[in-house]
Design a protein around this motif. Structure first.
Motif, PDB file in Angstrom:
ATOM      1  N   ALA A  20       0.866  -1.191   0.000  1.00 11.32           N
ATOM      2  CA  ALA A  20       0.000   0.000   0.000  1.00 11.32           C
ATOM      3  C   ALA A  20       0.888   1.222   0.000  1.00 11.32           C
ATOM      4  O   ALA A  20       1.217   1.790   1.036  1.00 11.32           O
ATOM      5  CB  ALA A  20      -0.917  -0.009   1.217  1.00 11.32           C
ATOM      6  N   LYS A  21       1.304   1.590  -1.188  1.00 13.68           N
ATOM      7  CA  LYS A  21       2.197   2.741  -1.331  1.00 13.68           C
ATOM      8  C   LYS A  21       1.460   3.846  -2.070  1.00 13.68           C
ATOM      9  O   LYS A  21       1.000   3.663  -3.192  1.00 13.68           O
ATOM     10  CB  LYS A  21       3.463   2.341  -2.101  1.00 13.68           C
ATOM     11  N   TYR A  22       1.362   4.974  -1.417  1.00 13.82           N
ATOM     12  CA  TYR A  22       0.572   6.083  -1.941  1.00 13.82           C
ATOM     13  C   TYR A  22       1.413   7.050  -2.766  1.00 13.82           C
ATOM     14  O   TYR A  22       2.616   7.228  -2.495  1.00 13.82           O
ATOM     15  CB  TYR A  22      -0.088   6.827  -0.778  1.00 13.82           C
ATOM     16  N   PHE A  80      13.476  12.337   0.013  1.00 11.24           N
ATOM     17  CA  PHE A  80      14.093  11.078  -0.438  1.00 11.24           C
ATOM     18  C   PHE A  80      14.559  11.215  -1.887  1.00 11.24           C
ATOM     19  O   PHE A  80      15.652  10.770  -2.253  1.00 11.24           O
ATOM     20  CB  PHE A  80      13.077   9.937  -0.325  1.00 11.24           C
ATOM     21  N   ARG A  81      13.717  11.820  -2.710  1.00 14.30           N
ATOM     22  CA  ARG A  81      14.091  11.954  -4.124  1.00 14.30           C
ATOM     23  C   ARG A  81      15.325  12.844  -4.266  1.00 14.30           C
ATOM     24  O   ARG A  81      16.145  12.638  -5.156  1.00 14.30           O
ATOM     25  CB  ARG A  81      12.903  12.462  -4.943  1.00 14.30           C
ATOM     26  N   ASP A  82      15.473  13.817  -3.383  1.00 14.11           N
ATOM     27  CA  ASP A  82      16.731  14.590  -3.358  1.00 14.11           C
ATOM     28  C   ASP A  82      17.887  13.668  -2.984  1.00 14.11           C
ATOM     29  O   ASP A  82      18.942  13.693  -3.608  1.00 14.11           O
ATOM     30  CB  ASP A  82      16.673  15.707  -2.302  1.00 14.11           C
ATOM     31  N   VAL A 130       3.016  -0.342   4.651  1.00 11.10           N
ATOM     32  CA  VAL A 130       2.172   0.812   4.344  1.00 11.10           C
ATOM     33  C   VAL A 130       3.102   2.017   4.286  1.00 11.10           C
ATOM     34  O   VAL A 130       3.959   2.193   5.147  1.00 11.10           O
ATOM     35  CB  VAL A 130       1.097   1.026   5.436  1.00 11.10           C
ATOM     36  N   LYS A 131       2.897   2.867   3.301  1.00 10.89           N
ATOM     37  CA  LYS A 131       3.827   3.978   3.092  1.00 10.89           C
ATOM     38  C   LYS A 131       3.107   5.147   2.435  1.00 10.89           C
ATOM     39  O   LYS A 131       2.411   4.906   1.435  1.00 10.89           O
ATOM     40  CB  LYS A 131       4.947   3.493   2.179  1.00 10.89           C
ATOM     41  N   PRO A 132       3.263   6.407   2.888  1.00  8.73           N
ATOM     42  CA  PRO A 132       3.949   6.854   4.093  1.00  8.73           C
ATOM     43  C   PRO A 132       3.343   6.283   5.375  1.00  8.73           C
ATOM     44  O   PRO A 132       2.455   5.446   5.313  1.00  8.73           O
ATOM     45  CB  PRO A 132       3.760   8.381   4.050  1.00  8.73           C
ATOM     46  N   THR A 162      12.587   3.759   9.578  1.00  4.80           N
ATOM     47  CA  THR A 162      12.706   5.162   9.975  1.00  4.80           C
ATOM     48  C   THR A 162      14.151   5.627   9.940  1.00  4.80           C
ATOM     49  O   THR A 162      15.060   4.903  10.364  1.00  4.80           O
ATOM     50  CB  THR A 162      12.127   5.403  11.381  1.00  4.80           C
ATOM     51  N   TYR A 163      14.340   6.840   9.445  1.00  2.00           N
ATOM     52  CA  TYR A 163      15.671   7.458   9.436  1.00  2.00           C
ATOM     53  C   TYR A 163      16.132   7.794  10.856  1.00  2.00           C
ATOM     54  O   TYR A 163      17.299   8.099  11.077  1.00  2.00           O
ATOM     55  CB  TYR A 163      15.654   8.713   8.550  1.00  2.00           C
ATOM     56  N   PHE A 164      15.210   7.758  11.790  1.00  2.00           N
ATOM     57  CA  PHE A 164      15.550   8.006  13.191  1.00  2.00           C
ATOM     58  C   PHE A 164      16.144   6.768  13.864  1.00  2.00           C
ATOM     59  O   PHE A 164      16.515   6.838  15.041  1.00  2.00           O
ATOM     60  CB  PHE A 164      14.289   8.394  13.988  1.00  2.00           C
TER      61      PHE A 164
HETATM   62  C1  PBG Z   1      11.339   4.568  -4.849  1.00  2.00           C
HETATM   63  C2  PBG Z   1      11.134   4.826  -3.408  1.00  2.00           C
HETATM   64  C3  PBG Z   1      10.676   6.021  -2.863  1.00  2.00           C
HETATM   65  C4  PBG Z   1      10.770   5.883  -1.494  1.00  2.00           C
HETATM   66  C5  PBG Z   1      11.252   4.605  -1.232  1.00  2.00           C
HETATM   67  N1  PBG Z   1      11.463   3.950  -2.428  1.00  2.00           N
HETATM   68  C6  PBG Z   1      10.271   7.267  -3.526  1.00  2.00           C
HETATM   69  C7  PBG Z   1       9.220   7.282  -4.531  1.00  2.00           C
HETATM   70  O1  PBG Z   1       8.408   6.370  -4.642  1.00  2.00           O
HETATM   71  O2  PBG Z   1       9.202   8.269  -5.261  1.00  2.00           O
HETATM   72  C8  PBG Z   1      10.428   6.979  -0.530  1.00  2.00           C
HETATM   73  C9  PBG Z   1      11.069   6.913   0.808  1.00  2.00           C
HETATM   74  C10 PBG Z   1      11.027   8.175   1.578  1.00  2.00           C
HETATM   75  O3  PBG Z   1      10.432   9.198   1.165  1.00  2.00           O
HETATM   76  O4  PBG Z   1      11.634   8.186   2.651  1.00  2.00           O
HETATM   77  N2  PBG Z   1      10.726   3.577  -5.436  1.00  2.00           N
END
Ligand code: PBG
Length: 334
Positions: free
Chosen positions: A201-203, A211-213, A255-257, A320-322
Motif C-alpha cells: 500500500a504505497k501512496y 528522499f528523491r533529493d 504501508v507507506k507513508p 525510519t531514518y531516526f
Molecule cells: C522509490 C522509493 C521512494 C521511497 C522509497 N522507495 C520514492 C518514490 O516512490 O518516489 C520513498 C522513501 C522516503 O520518502 O523516505 N521507489
C-alpha cells in the motif's frame, strides 16, 4: 480537597497513571530497537558521509561507512537496514541496465555489509528510479510507464540483489504482478529463503520529496507517479493490494507513508495476520527535524511518540531514518 468535593468514584483511571512504575506496568505498546529498520543512502567513493540537505542528520555513505553504520546498528540492537543508492547520473539510462548490474553500488554494499556484519538483515529497494533517466520506478515507453516490461526488469534486479546476499527484498515499484514474478524467479533459482517485504500500500505522496533529493531522482523525474502509486483518498484499495501481494508470495507487507496513513496500518493489521510495517518516510522525518531545529517542538520526544504510534496501530516494525537515534535514546532511558 474538602469533604464537599469528595466524589466517591469507583473508577479513577488516574490511579494507573499516578507513578512511572504503574504507568510502565500497564503500557500497551512499547517501542524497542528491535522494531526498527534503518534506511540508509549509499554513494560511491571512500570514507565519505555527504549530508542530504533536506534531511538534516542523514548522510549519503560510501560503502566503508555503510559497513560502519551496520556495525553501529548491530550494536544498538537494530535488526535490519535498508539500502538506497545515489546513482551517478551518467549511469542512468532509459532501459535502467545498472539496476541489475551485479556490481552496482547497492549490490556491492550488500556483500560488504553481509561479510562484515552477518547478523544484520539487509533489505533492498526494488524499483528502477535510481537508475532511470526519467526518474520513474518503471520503464517509460512513449511517455507511459509500461507494466510488464518493467516487471521483467525488476525481476532481474531482484535476482541480482538475492545473489549479492540480500535477506529481504523490498519491491517499492507498485507495478502489477511483480511480487508473483519475483517469488517464482527466486524459487526457480534456489533463493527460496529470501523474504519479500512488499510495499503493498504505497501512496502517490508528496512526503517522498526529500528522499528523491537524497537518491538524486528529483531532477530526473518527469511528471508524477499517480499511474502506479495509490490515490491518498483510497483505503479499501489498500486492503485489496495487501491481499494480492500476500497471495503472490509476499512474506511481509508495508504501508507507506506512515503517520498520515495510520488508519491503513490499523486496518491492515486487523485484517491480515502477517507482519505489517510502516515507512516513516523522508518528508515525515524532515518535518520533525525542521520544527525541532526551530525550537518549535521537542524533536526527541516527537520522534519516540511518532514511532510508538505505529506500534499502537499494530505494526510489527517501522522503517525510519531516526532508527539509530531512537535506539540510542531507548538504550539510555530504558
Ligand atoms: C522509490 C522509493 C521512494 C521511497 C522509497 N522507495 C520514492 C518514490 O516512490 O518516489 C520513498 C522513501 C522516503 O520518502 O523516505 N521507489
Amino acid at each position: 480537597m474538602t469533604e464537599d468535593h469528595a466524589l466517591h468514584l469507583r473508577h479513577r483511571p488516574r490511579r494507573l497513571r499516578r507513578s512511572a512504575a504503574i504507568r510502565a506496568l500497564v503500557c500497551e505498546a512499547r517501542l524497542t530497537a528491535a522494531d526498527l529498520i534503518w534506511p540508509i543512502f549509499l554513494r560511491d567513493g571512500e570514507n565519505l558521509a555527504e549530508p542530504v540537505p533536506s534531511m538534516p542528520g542523514v548522510n549519503r555513505l560510501s560503502i566503508d561507512r555503510a559497513v560502519d553504520a551496520a556495525r553501529e546498528a548491530a550494536g544498538l540492537g537494530i535488526p535490519a537496514m535498508c539500502l538506497f543508492p545515489y546513482t551517478d547520473p551518467k549511469l542512468k539510462t532509459d532501459a535502467c541496465e545498472e539496476a541489475w548490474n551485479p556490481d552496482n553500488l547497492s549490490n556491492q554494499a550488500i556483500r560488504a555489509i553481509k561479510a562484515a556484519v552477518p547478523d544484520i538483515a539487509v533489505m533492498t529497494d526494488v524499483a528502477l528510479d535510481p537508475y532511470n533517466a526519467n526518474g520513474h520506478d518503471g520503464i517509460v515507453r512513449g511517455g507511459i510507464v509500461v507494466n510488464d516490461e518493467s516487471v521483467a526488469a525488476l525481476v532481474r534486479m531482484a535476482l541480482a540483489q538475492a545473489e549479492a546476499g540480500a535477506d529481504i527484498l523490498g519491491p517499492s515499484d507498485m507495478m502489477d504482478g511483480r511480487i508473483g514474478q519475483m517469488r517464482d524467479a527466486l524459487e526457480a533459482t534456489g533463493h527460496t529463503d529470501v523474504a519479500i517485504m512488499s510495499y503493498a500500500a504505497k501512496y502517490a505522496s508528496a512526503y517522498y520529496g526529500p528522499f528523491r533529493d537524497a537518491v538524486g531522482a528529483s531532477g530526473a523525474l518527469k511528471g508524477d507517479k499517480k499511474t502506479y502509486q495509490m490515490d491518498p483518498g483510497n483505503g479499501a484499495e489498500a486492503l485489496a493490494m495487501i491481499a494480492r501481494d500476500l497471495d503472490e508470495g509476499a512474506d511481509m507487507v508495508m504501508v507507506k507513508p506512515g503517520l498520515p496513513y495510520l488508519d491503513i496500518c490499523r486496518r491492515v493489521h486487523e485484517t491480515f495476520q502477517v507482519p505489517t510495517f510502516a515507512y516513516q518516510v523522508s518528508g515525515e522525518y524532515a518535518m520533525i527535524e525542521a520544527a525541532a531545529a526551530n525550537g518549535w517542538i521537542d524533536g526527541e520526544k516527537i520522534m519516540i511518540e511518532s514511532l510508538t504510534s505505529f506500534k499502537r496501530a499494530g505494526c510489527a516494525g517501522i522503517l525510519t531514518y531516526f532508527a539509530p537515534r531512537a535506539a540510542r535514546l531507548l538504550a539510555e532511558t530504558g
